[in-house]
Design an enzyme around this catalytic site. Structure first.
Site, PDB file in Angstrom:
ATOM      1  N   LEU A 155       0.754  -1.493  -0.209  1.00 25.54           N
ATOM      2  CA  LEU A 155       0.108   0.229   0.263  1.00 25.54           C
ATOM      3  C   LEU A 155       0.941   1.415   0.214  1.00 25.54           C
ATOM      4  O   LEU A 155       1.756   1.185   0.939  1.00 25.54           O
ATOM      5  CB  LEU A 155      -1.043   0.151   1.248  1.00 25.54           C
ATOM      6  CG  LEU A 155      -2.043  -1.468   1.548  1.00 25.54           C
ATOM      7  CD1 LEU A 155      -2.439  -1.200   1.927  1.00 25.54           C
ATOM      8  CD2 LEU A 155      -3.013  -0.278   0.423  1.00 25.54           C
ATOM      9  N   ASP A 156       0.394   2.283  -0.598  1.00 28.64           N
ATOM     10  CA  ASP A 156       1.650   3.282  -0.907  1.00 28.64           C
ATOM     11  C   ASP A 156       0.923   4.088   0.583  1.00 28.64           C
ATOM     12  O   ASP A 156       0.221   3.754   1.549  1.00 28.64           O
ATOM     13  CB  ASP A 156       0.825   4.482  -1.992  1.00 28.64           C
ATOM     14  CG  ASP A 156       1.330   3.918  -3.443  1.00 28.64           C
ATOM     15  OD1 ASP A 156       1.712   2.847  -3.589  1.00 28.64           O
ATOM     16  OD2 ASP A 156       0.744   3.653  -4.069  1.00 28.64           O
ATOM     17  N   PRO A 157       2.129   5.049   0.791  1.00 31.55           N
ATOM     18  CA  PRO A 157       2.465   5.730   2.237  1.00 31.55           C
ATOM     19  C   PRO A 157       0.564   6.603   2.506  1.00 31.55           C
ATOM     20  O   PRO A 157       0.228   6.249   3.314  1.00 31.55           O
ATOM     21  CB  PRO A 157       3.700   6.848   1.778  1.00 31.55           C
ATOM     22  CG  PRO A 157       3.713   6.038   1.090  1.00 31.55           C
ATOM     23  CD  PRO A 157       3.588   4.897   0.165  1.00 31.55           C
TER      24      PRO A 157
END
Length: 305
Positions: free
Chosen positions: A46-48
């Site tokens: 998951l992206d930041p």
């Protein structure tokens, strides 16, 4: 020099609610330290900027994490129309701005219909995919553009949850196959409308059989008594519950764990079918049907659970 702690031989699955601002690996490492686990891995990045469900596997559960990497996912996403960014999300730099046409839910539904089913997506430059050993996002930050091959993904459903004409943003509920980039979906929706768009919020609600109801945040785990944290872990076999089972006696279990084939009741299974093997209630791991009445080890646990 102080000796580095190796951590506990801990086995299980944690349904972590990843907070905004941390990468999936940063969230994983914080969870691993909280549980003092020797080995840990996550089941899909998951992206930041993204939040939500990040199943974390400890110990022997990491052997079966691929089943969640390949699983279908469900997200809620907010898309801002009229502004395009270089990354496709709110963390990027604005690269274009355009007027948004007059829209209503009927018009938006007509656009979303185009994206349901099997579609092709071009992976974004701001992704963890690698080119000659380097992540694309590193190249993107240097202004280098690499040609990417379109990928086929499946969007099982896209539901318009909310359309706000004042902010010109829409909230979507998306159920999709592995490999789907929601940022790319936002960009493509903006292109279909003709005004550009980018992603401003992304929350993962489901991965395979797991949903957001059982998630725990890092903050909640940090305030939980150390001795009580393990109670939040799910057993290893939740990752492979979709597979049929076979049971063997203690002698056969010992032989399997030594890498040998054994006799078992496989009358209802074809050759090469993969099964969950148990000795009583103990999970031994995965086996395959060699032939009728015979199974062989496929991916067994190193520890006795």
């Amino acid at each position: 020099m102080a000796r580095r702690r190796k951590g506990r031989a801990l086995d299980g699955v944690l349904l972590l609610d990843k907070p905004k601002g941390l990468s999936a690996n940063q969230a994983l490492q914080r969870a691993r330290r909280l549980f003092q686990a020797a080995k840990a891995g996550h089941t899909g990045t998951l992206d930041p900027m993204a939040t939500g469900l990040l199943p974390v596997c400890f110990g022997e559960a990491t052997k079966f994490s691929a089943y969640l990497l390949d699983a279908d996912k469900r997200y809620q996403a907010r898309v801002q129309l009229g502004v395009a960014t270089d990354s496709g999300d709110a963390e990027g730099q604005e690269i274009a701005r355009a007027d948004v046409p007059v829209l209503d839910e009927v018009a938006l539904e007509a656009v979303l219909t185009r994206f349901r089913g099997e579609i092709e997506q071009v992976p974004p430059m701001y992704s963890a995919l690698k080119h000659q050993g380097r992540p694309l996002y590193e190249l993107a930050r240097q202004g280098i553009e690499i040609k990417r091959t379109p990928r086929q993904v499946t969007l099982y459903d896209i539901t318009l949850m909310e359309w706000d004409p004042d902010t010109q943003s829409l909230l979507l509920d998306v159920t999709c196959s592995k490999g789907t980039y929601i940022r790319t979906l936002a960009i493509d929706i903006g292109a279909a409308i003709g005004c550009g768009a980018h992603l401003t919020m992304l929350q993962r609600l489901q991965t395979g059989p797991f949903n957001s109801e059982g998630m725990l945040s890092l903050d909640a785990l940090e305030t939980t008594e150390e001795a009580a944290r393990d109670a939040h872990l799910l057993p290893v076999d939740v990752l492979i519950e979709h597979l049929p089972t076979v049971n063997v006696d203690a002698a056969s279990a010992e032989r399997l764990l030594m890498g040998q084939k054994v006799h078992a009741d496989t009358a209802t299974h074809d050759d090469d079918v993969m099964l969950r093997a148990y000795e009583g209630d103990r999970l031994l791991g995965l086996v395959t049907v060699v032939k009728t009445g015979v199974i062989g080890p496929r991916r067994l646990l190193r520890t006795v659970l």
